[in-house]
Design an enzyme around this catalytic site. Sequence first.
Site, short mmCIF file in Angstrom:
data_model
loop_
_atom_site.label_atom_id
_atom_site.label_comp_id
_atom_site.label_asym_id
_atom_site.label_seq_id
_atom_site.Cartn_x
_atom_site.Cartn_y
_atom_site.Cartn_z
N GLU A 248 0.82 -1.21 0.00
CA GLU A 248 0.00 0.00 0.00
C GLU A 248 0.86 1.26 0.00
O GLU A 248 0.54 2.23 -0.69
CB GLU A 248 -0.93 0.02 1.23
CG GLU A 248 -1.95 -1.09 1.26
CD GLU A 248 -1.46 -2.36 1.97
OE1 GLU A 248 -2.31 -3.17 2.36
OE2 GLU A 248 -0.22 -2.53 2.14
N CYS B 174 -3.28 -3.17 6.91
CA CYS B 174 -3.05 -3.05 8.35
C CYS B 174 -3.47 -1.64 8.77
O CYS B 174 -3.63 -0.76 7.92
CB CYS B 174 -1.58 -3.31 8.67
SG CYS B 174 -0.44 -2.03 8.12
#
Length: 151
Positions: free
Chosen positions: A56, A85
């Site tokens: 990401e 996360c």
Amino acid sequence: MALLTAKTFSLQFNNKRRVNKPYYPRKALLCYQLTPQNGSTPTRGHLKNKKEDHAEIRFINKIKSMGLDETQCYQVTCYLTWSPCPSCARELVDFIKAHRHLNLRIFASRLYYHWHQEGLLLLCGSQVPVEVMGLPDSRGTCAGLLHRYIV
């Protein structure tokens, strides 16, 4: 950018609870499609975790490096093998808030761990839709859409 092999895609994006032998490591992969709303050709690619950065974060850096026209709107769709996360979710939210010309939508093949709900709630609360792909999605709809990422 090299495309994913069909085998890599089917092994990594399947969301079966148990994996049959031979076992393989499940990797974090992110496939993306950036579609300008002016009808130009979409940009596609994929990234994986590196030791120093999650996929990401690498995605955010990739989009920043593209020098996108901020007067134009873009639809960004990400397909992840694992849900983000909490730290990556925060980074994605901050990135989208700072780049109002981007509209982000996320599809995750699997939820990482239940304690990562914090990140999912943060994304959803920030108007970033997150959907968990069901088995038909990971094999059908998304596989059809993602065929562009496969050799």
